[in-house]
Scaffold this motif. Sequence first.
Motif, PDB file in Angstrom:
ATOM      1  N   LEU A 108      13.183  15.278  -1.391  1.00 53.03           N
ATOM      2  CA  LEU A 108      12.032  14.914  -2.154  1.00 53.03           C
ATOM      3  C   LEU A 108      12.208  13.611  -2.455  1.00 53.03           C
ATOM      4  CD1 LEU A 108      11.903  18.023  -4.755  1.00 53.03           C
ATOM      5  CD2 LEU A 108      10.058  17.276  -3.125  1.00 53.03           C
ATOM      6  N   ARG A 109      13.301  12.764  -2.860  1.00 51.85           N
ATOM      7  CA  ARG A 109      13.271  11.645  -3.141  1.00 51.85           C
ATOM      8  C   ARG A 109      12.736  10.672  -2.087  1.00 51.85           C
ATOM      9  NH1 ARG A 109      19.006  11.422  -5.284  1.00 51.85           N
ATOM     10  NH2 ARG A 109      19.356  10.714  -3.143  1.00 51.85           N
ATOM     11  N   SER A 110      13.230  11.027  -0.679  1.00 54.28           N
ATOM     12  CA  SER A 110      12.738  10.255   0.280  1.00 54.28           C
ATOM     13  C   SER A 110      11.294  10.315   0.420  1.00 54.28           C
ATOM     14  CB  SER A 110      13.522  10.822   1.823  1.00 54.28           C
ATOM     15  OG  SER A 110      15.052  10.949   1.516  1.00 54.28           O
ATOM     16  N   VAL A 111      10.692  11.499   0.503  1.00 51.16           N
ATOM     17  CA  VAL A 111       9.342  11.693   0.509  1.00 51.16           C
ATOM     18  C   VAL A 111       8.676  10.669  -0.450  1.00 51.16           C
ATOM     19  CG1 VAL A 111       7.316  13.150   0.020  1.00 51.16           C
ATOM     20  CG2 VAL A 111       9.348  13.783   1.367  1.00 51.16           C
ATOM     21  N   PHE A 112       9.214  10.582  -1.830  1.00 50.57           N
ATOM     22  CA  PHE A 112       8.385   9.743  -2.862  1.00 50.57           C
ATOM     23  C   PHE A 112       8.639   8.450  -2.526  1.00 50.57           C
ATOM     24  CE2 PHE A 112       9.231  13.843  -5.489  1.00 50.57           C
ATOM     25  CZ  PHE A 112       7.978  14.243  -5.130  1.00 50.57           C
ATOM     26  N   LEU A 113       9.621   8.072  -1.989  1.00 49.50           N
ATOM     27  CA  LEU A 113      10.135   6.497  -1.807  1.00 49.50           C
ATOM     28  C   LEU A 113       9.597   5.743  -0.543  1.00 49.50           C
ATOM     29  CD1 LEU A 113      11.274   4.211  -3.631  1.00 49.50           C
ATOM     30  CD2 LEU A 113      13.411   4.803  -2.567  1.00 49.50           C
ATOM     31  N   TYR A 114       9.289   6.719   0.241  1.00 51.53           N
ATOM     32  CA  TYR A 114       9.151   6.140   1.878  1.00 51.53           C
ATOM     33  C   TYR A 114       8.055   4.936   1.851  1.00 51.53           C
ATOM     34  CZ  TYR A 114       4.969   8.775   3.469  1.00 51.53           C
ATOM     35  OH  TYR A 114       3.822   8.999   3.625  1.00 51.53           O
ATOM     36  N   PHE A 116       7.278   3.000  -0.273  1.00 44.76           N
ATOM     37  CA  PHE A 116       7.712   1.692  -0.749  1.00 44.76           C
ATOM     38  C   PHE A 116       8.210   0.856   0.392  1.00 44.76           C
ATOM     39  CE2 PHE A 116      10.311  -1.513  -2.972  1.00 44.76           C
ATOM     40  CZ  PHE A 116       9.366  -1.846  -3.629  1.00 44.76           C
ATOM     41  N   SER A 117       8.681   1.283   1.510  1.00 44.13           N
ATOM     42  CA  SER A 117       9.337   0.775   2.413  1.00 44.13           C
ATOM     43  C   SER A 117       8.260   0.010   3.362  1.00 44.13           C
ATOM     44  CB  SER A 117      10.247   1.447   3.455  1.00 44.13           C
ATOM     45  OG  SER A 117       9.290   2.146   3.958  1.00 44.13           O
ATOM     46  N   TRP A 170       0.432   5.130  -4.808  1.00 48.58           N
ATOM     47  CA  TRP A 170       1.199   5.771  -3.715  1.00 48.58           C
ATOM     48  C   TRP A 170       2.359   4.965  -3.277  1.00 48.58           C
ATOM     49  CZ3 TRP A 170       1.170   4.147   1.550  1.00 48.58           C
ATOM     50  CH2 TRP A 170       1.841   5.221   2.503  1.00 48.58           C
ATOM     51  N   ALA A 173       4.981   4.377  -6.893  1.00 49.98           N
ATOM     52  CA  ALA A 173       5.418   5.426  -7.643  1.00 49.98           C
ATOM     53  C   ALA A 173       6.769   5.813  -7.468  1.00 49.98           C
ATOM     54  CB  ALA A 173       4.671   6.788  -7.690  1.00 49.98           C
ATOM     55  N   GLY A 174       7.331   5.821  -6.095  1.00 49.23           N
ATOM     56  CA  GLY A 174       8.378   6.019  -5.579  1.00 49.23           C
ATOM     57  C   GLY A 174       9.653   5.041  -6.319  1.00 49.23           C
ATOM     58  N   LEU A 175       9.251   4.056  -6.196  1.00 54.57           N
ATOM     59  CA  LEU A 175      10.146   2.872  -7.044  1.00 54.57           C
ATOM     60  C   LEU A 175      10.316   3.076  -8.424  1.00 54.57           C
ATOM     61  CD1 LEU A 175      11.594  -0.234  -6.669  1.00 54.57           C
ATOM     62  CD2 LEU A 175       9.294  -0.736  -7.301  1.00 54.57           C
ATOM     63  N   ALA A 178      12.813   5.892  -8.793  1.00 59.91           N
ATOM     64  CA  ALA A 178      14.100   5.365  -8.521  1.00 59.91           C
ATOM     65  C   ALA A 178      14.892   4.714  -9.555  1.00 59.91           C
ATOM     66  CB  ALA A 178      14.315   4.689  -7.140  1.00 59.91           C
TER      67      ALA A 178
ATOM     68  N   PHE B  35       0.757  15.111  -1.491  1.00 67.67           N
ATOM     69  CA  PHE B  35       0.049  13.952  -1.586  1.00 67.67           C
ATOM     70  C   PHE B  35       0.565  12.606  -0.895  1.00 67.67           C
ATOM     71  CE2 PHE B  35      -0.599  10.109  -4.154  1.00 67.67           C
ATOM     72  CZ  PHE B  35      -1.909   9.688  -4.072  1.00 67.67           C
ATOM     73  N   PHE B  36       2.196  12.553  -1.250  1.00 70.81           N
ATOM     74  CA  PHE B  36       2.670  11.438  -0.573  1.00 70.81           C
ATOM     75  C   PHE B  36       2.666  11.377   0.812  1.00 70.81           C
ATOM     76  CE2 PHE B  36       4.515   8.596  -3.811  1.00 70.81           C
ATOM     77  CZ  PHE B  36       4.041   9.097  -5.122  1.00 70.81           C
ATOM     78  N   LEU B  37       2.831  12.678   1.476  1.00 74.61           N
ATOM     79  CA  LEU B  37       3.108  12.683   2.912  1.00 74.61           C
ATOM     80  C   LEU B  37       1.581  12.738   3.616  1.00 74.61           C
ATOM     81  CD1 LEU B  37       5.613  15.458   3.005  1.00 74.61           C
ATOM     82  CD2 LEU B  37       5.909  13.103   3.857  1.00 74.61           C
ATOM     83  N   ASN B 229       7.443  -7.133   6.440  1.00 68.80           N
ATOM     84  CA  ASN B 229       6.426  -6.705   5.794  1.00 68.80           C
ATOM     85  C   ASN B 229       5.483  -7.755   5.382  1.00 68.80           C
ATOM     86  OD1 ASN B 229       6.820  -3.918   6.164  1.00 68.80           O
ATOM     87  ND2 ASN B 229       7.678  -3.579   3.908  1.00 68.80           N
ATOM     88  N   PRO B 276      10.293  -0.938   9.436  1.00 67.26           N
ATOM     89  CA  PRO B 276      10.604  -0.486   8.010  1.00 67.26           C
ATOM     90  C   PRO B 276      10.831   0.967   7.778  1.00 67.26           C
ATOM     91  CG  PRO B 276       8.514  -1.489   8.156  1.00 67.26           C
ATOM     92  CD  PRO B 276       8.887  -1.549   9.284  1.00 67.26           C
ATOM     93  N   TYR B 280      14.534   2.555   6.578  1.00 78.82           N
ATOM     94  CA  TYR B 280      14.465   3.216   5.339  1.00 78.82           C
ATOM     95  C   TYR B 280      15.071   4.527   5.575  1.00 78.82           C
ATOM     96  CZ  TYR B 280      12.868   6.269   1.698  1.00 78.82           C
ATOM     97  OH  TYR B 280      12.857   7.351   0.679  1.00 78.82           O
ATOM     98  N   PHE B 287      18.998   2.016   1.049  1.00 77.90           N
ATOM     99  CA  PHE B 287      17.736   1.338   0.382  1.00 77.90           C
ATOM    100  C   PHE B 287      17.638   1.316  -1.069  1.00 77.90           C
ATOM    101  CE2 PHE B 287      13.115   1.428   0.040  1.00 77.90           C
ATOM    102  CZ  PHE B 287      12.739   0.372   0.833  1.00 77.90           C
ATOM    103  N   ILE B 291      16.957  -1.860  -3.526  1.00 75.19           N
ATOM    104  CA  ILE B 291      15.942  -2.131  -4.125  1.00 75.19           C
ATOM    105  C   ILE B 291      16.648  -2.046  -5.811  1.00 75.19           C
ATOM    106  CG2 ILE B 291      13.862  -1.604  -3.180  1.00 75.19           C
ATOM    107  CD1 ILE B 291      13.952   0.965  -4.513  1.00 75.19           C
TER     108      ILE B 291
END
Lengths: 300, 298
Positions: A108-114, A116-117, A170, A173-175, A178, B35-37, B229, B276, B280, B287, B291
Motif C-alpha cells: 500500500l505504501r508503494s502504491v501511494f508513494l510511486y 511522487f517519483s 495524486w 499525497a504519498g509524500l 510518508a 485511484f492512485f493506480l 525529472n 524514476p 523507486y 527512496f 525524501i
Amino acid sequence: MVAAAKRLRIGSRLPAQIALAPALLIALVLYCGTTSWTVWISLTSSRMLPNSVFVGLRQYDVLANNDRWLASIANIATFGALFMTAALTIGFLLAAMIDQKVRAESLLRSVFLYPFSMSFIVTGLAWRWMLDPTLGFEKLLHDIGFADAHFDWIVRPDRVIYTLVIASVWHAAGLVMAIMLAGLRGVDREIWNAARVDGLPTWRIFVFIIIPMMRGSFATACVLLATSVVKLYDLSVAMTNGGPGIASEVPAKFVMDYLFERGNLALATAAATTMLITVVVVVAPWYHWQGRKARMAGIA
Amino acid sequence: MSTPRASRHPSGRRPKRLSPSRVGLYAFLLITALFFLTPLYVMLVTSLKPMAEIRLGNIMSLPAAPTLDAWTTAWSRACTGLSCNGISAGFWNSIRILVPSVIVSIMVGATTGYAMSFWRPRGAKLLFAALMVVAFIPYQVFIYPLVRIFSQVGIANSLAGIVLVHTVFGLPTMTLLFRNHFASLPLELFKAARVDGAGFWRIFLQIMMPMAVPIAVVAVILQVTGIWNDFILGLVFAGRDNLPMTVQLNNVVNTTQGERTYNVDMAATLLTALVPLCVYFVSGRWFVRGIAAGAVKG
C-alpha cells in the motif's frame, strides 16, 4: 558551542577552508549575486535587454495592474489552499489507516508513494489525457450509461484549476503519508495506552493528543507543500499550458514567459522578486522555530 | 521503543470477524489505492491500443489486441518540431546530463558537508544558513542572471552549463544530507584520526567516505530522480542539442500535427517515467529515507 570549537582546534584549518571554497563561491556569486541582480533589474525599465535606467518601484505598480499576474496570483491562491488541505488530509488519513496494522502495508505504501517519483511533466500529461473531454473520463461516463454526464473541467476556465489540484494531490499525497507515518511511529506507545485506559475513543485520541504531538511532521509537510506551490510551473505547462485563456496561469510561468518570450525583463524580475519575498515570509518563521527547537535540544 | 506494538490494543482473544470499522478501513484504503493506480493503468492500456480502438472504446477498457507499435513510434519516429527521431535522443541526452551531474553534485555536497561538520571553518554557519534558504527559493529568482553569466563564461546552452546548474541547485540538499550524517558520527573517531596524523583529505577519503556509503546511496537516489525529472533547468540551460527527455516529451506531445496520437503520447510518457519508476521500485525503503532526509530539517 565555544567549548566545542576550541576542542576541535587541532591543526590547520586551511584545507577545510579550501574545500569550502566552491560552495562559498556558488553561494556568493550564483545565489546572492544573481538574486541581487534580479532585484536590481526589477527596479529598472529593462525590456528585451537589461538597462540601468532606475525607475524605482514602477514595475511593481505595473505588475499590480497586470491582469495576467492578478489571475496568476488568484489561481495559485486557490490552488494552494485546496491542494494543501487535500494533500494534508489525505496524506494524514492514509498514514493513520496504514498505522492500524493492516495487511500488505508495504505494498500500500508503494502504491501511494510511486506518483511522487515521477516528474510533473509525466503527471500533467497523464491527467490531461484522462481528463480529455472527448475521449477521457467523460466518454467513459457516457459509455456506462450516464449520457448527460459532464466532466470537462480541463477546458472550462472556471474549473480548470481544480484539475491541477487533482493531479498534484495524486502526485504529493504519498509524500505527506510518508512524513506522517514517520511522525506517528515516533509517538510513544505509552501515550496510546494511557489514553485507552482513560477510555477515550480513537478519534479523540487522534484529534486532541496525537495530532498536537505531531506538529513537527505537519510543519515539515506544510513547508514542503507550500514551497512546491510557489514553484508550480511544469504541471501547468504540461497539463494546460496556462489555458484555457489565462485560467490556469501561475506566477512561475508568468516569470518564465515574460523573461524568455515576451521580452519584458523588468516586469518578469519584479514578479520573481515578489515570489522571493513570499517564500521568505513563509519560510522564515518555520526556520526560526526549527532553529529554536534544535537549540533547546542542545544540537545547534 | 522496545514495547511490542500489539500492546496498543487490549489483549485477549482476537475477535473472529472483521468489525465494521475494520471493513471501512480496508474499503477506504482499497478505493484510494485504485485511484492512485488508475493513471498508471490508463497510460499503459492506452499505449498498447491502436488509435482506432482509442477513438471507439473508452480509456479504461483493456486493449483488444495489444500492440507495441506506439512504443516503437514514440521511441524512434515521433516528431518534435521538424525532426522525427522519437524521444530516444532525449533519453540519451538525459543520460549524458544525469551521469556527470549526479557525480559532481554529490562530490561537491559531500566535501562541503564534511568540511562544515568536523572542521568548522570560518563562515561555515552562515554558508549553511544561506544554503538552507536557497533550497526553498524558486528558480525564477536566479534564472535570468545565470543565463547571462553562463553566456559570458561561454557555457550557455552546453552540457557543462547544465551540469553546473544541477550542481549549484543540488548543493543545498546534498550538503544537508552529508553534514547531518557526519555530525551524527562520534567526534572521537575524528580526533583519533587527527592524533594519528591524518590530514583533511585523508580523513575524508579513507575514514569518512567509506562510512558514508548508505548516505551516498540516498544521495544518488535523490539526485537521479530529481535530475531526471527536471524540466525547467533543462529547458533553459541545456541548449537545443542536449534537451533532456522531459522537455522532448513535452515537445512531442505538443507538436503533433493533425490528429493527436494519444497512444504514442502515452508510450512516450511511460518511457520518460521508466527510469524514476525503476529507481523507486528497486530502491524501496531507501527512496523514503531519501525524501525524509531531503525534507530539510535544519
